[in-house]
Design an enzyme around this catalytic site. Structure first.
Site, PDB file in Angstrom:
ATOM      1  N   ALA A 247       8.241   8.533   5.840  1.00  0.00           N
ATOM      2  CA  ALA A 247       8.619   7.158   5.510  1.00  0.00           C
ATOM      3  C   ALA A 247       7.536   6.496   4.658  1.00  0.00           C
ATOM      4  CB  ALA A 247       8.870   6.353   6.776  1.00  0.00           C
ATOM      5  N   TYR A 248       6.283   6.725   5.022  1.00  0.00           N
ATOM      6  CA  TYR A 248       5.172   6.185   4.241  1.00  0.00           C
ATOM      7  C   TYR A 248       5.235   6.696   2.806  1.00  0.00           C
ATOM      8  CZ  TYR A 248       0.348   5.103   2.895  1.00  0.00           C
ATOM      9  OH  TYR A 248      -0.769   4.638   2.244  1.00  0.00           O
TER      10      TYR A 248
END
Length: 262
Positions: A166-167
């Site tokens: 996600a980062y």
């Protein structure tokens, strides 16, 4: 230089500029606050934790720099706009901004990340820079007229990132926003670039290494320079991109990664 302010050799990089720095309470943002002030900027420091901001502000002032701070939640539109407005209120203008604030995620496969964590990462790391750039462009237009923005991306945005999916996805989206903003606002004399740090000795990285021991050593083994960056090394790249010495650079994601993705 064509339609730019000439910079004489030996002149400080950011002389006379007003700079907003998000995520300025620690890590790269705190290093940037100290560096930008040494390079002649008046700085406004923004982050969520006031105690951290006060420490950085006081350190800048102790070194003879001009600094103030504002508490800011990057996921909140009113908070972001308020931070930008505060810079103009304090210093009368906005010339440059370093959109560095971000949040991490628990390391692991994407199917093990909670929806709440996913939403939080997206709100801070993607919506935050979008909100900030919109407000900063408006402030530059009505005050300085021309300026520059730098967003903090990550080398983890450039390839698959199974440990931090996600980062990495939000940082890849920041790369796209950076390019789009550069194309949109270049005709107005507003440059927009990003820095993509590699392994950097921030609190976020140390927390990842605590959770997954050996992470820093493994990343260093993949880096030709064989070490992690000090946060100031990333701040130095951002300072150059914000300065008039990079007057013909826009739309670039500059890797500052010790050769990791060379």
């Amino acid at each position: 230089m064509n339609d730019t302010t000439s910079v004489l050799p030996g002149t400080r990089l950011l002389d006379g500029k007003v700079a907003l720095i998000t995520g300025a309470g620690r890590g790269i943002g705190a290093a940037a606050a100290r560096l930008f002030a040494r390079e002649g900027a008046r700085v406004l420091l923004a982050a969520r934790t006031e105690e951290q901001l006060q420490r950085v502000r006081d350190a800048v002032r102790a070194d003879g720099g001009t600094a103030d701070h504002v508490v800011c939640d990057l996921a909140d539109a009113d908070s972001v706009r308020g931070a930008v407005d505060r810079a103009v209120e304090l210093y009368g203008r906005l010339d440059v901004a370093f959109n560095n604030g971000a949040t991490g995620q628990p390391p692991g496969p994407m199917d093990q990340l909670s929806e709440a964590d996913f939403d939080r990462v997206c709100a801070v790391n993607l919506k935050g820079p979008w909100l900030a750039m919109n407000a900063e462009v408006a402030a530059i237009r009505r005050t300085a007229g021309r300026g520059a923005l730098v967003n903090t991306s990550s080398v983890g945005s450039l390839l698959a990132n199974p440990a931090l999916p996600a980062y990495g996805a939000t940082k890849r989206a920041v790369n796209s926003l950076t390019a789009s903003a550069a194309a949109t606002y270049g005709p107005e004399g507003i440059r927009v670039n990003a820095v993509a740090p590699g392994t950097t000795l921030t609190e976020m990285l140390r927390a990842w290494d605590d959770e997954s021991p050996g992470t820093i050593d493994r990343l260093n083994a993949q880096t030709p320079l064989g070490r992690a960056a000090d946060p100031e090394e990333i701040a130095q790249a951002a300072a150059w991109l914000l300065s008039d010495r990079s007057s013909y650079v826009t739309g670039t994601v500059l890797r500052v990664d010790g050769g990791m993705w060379a």
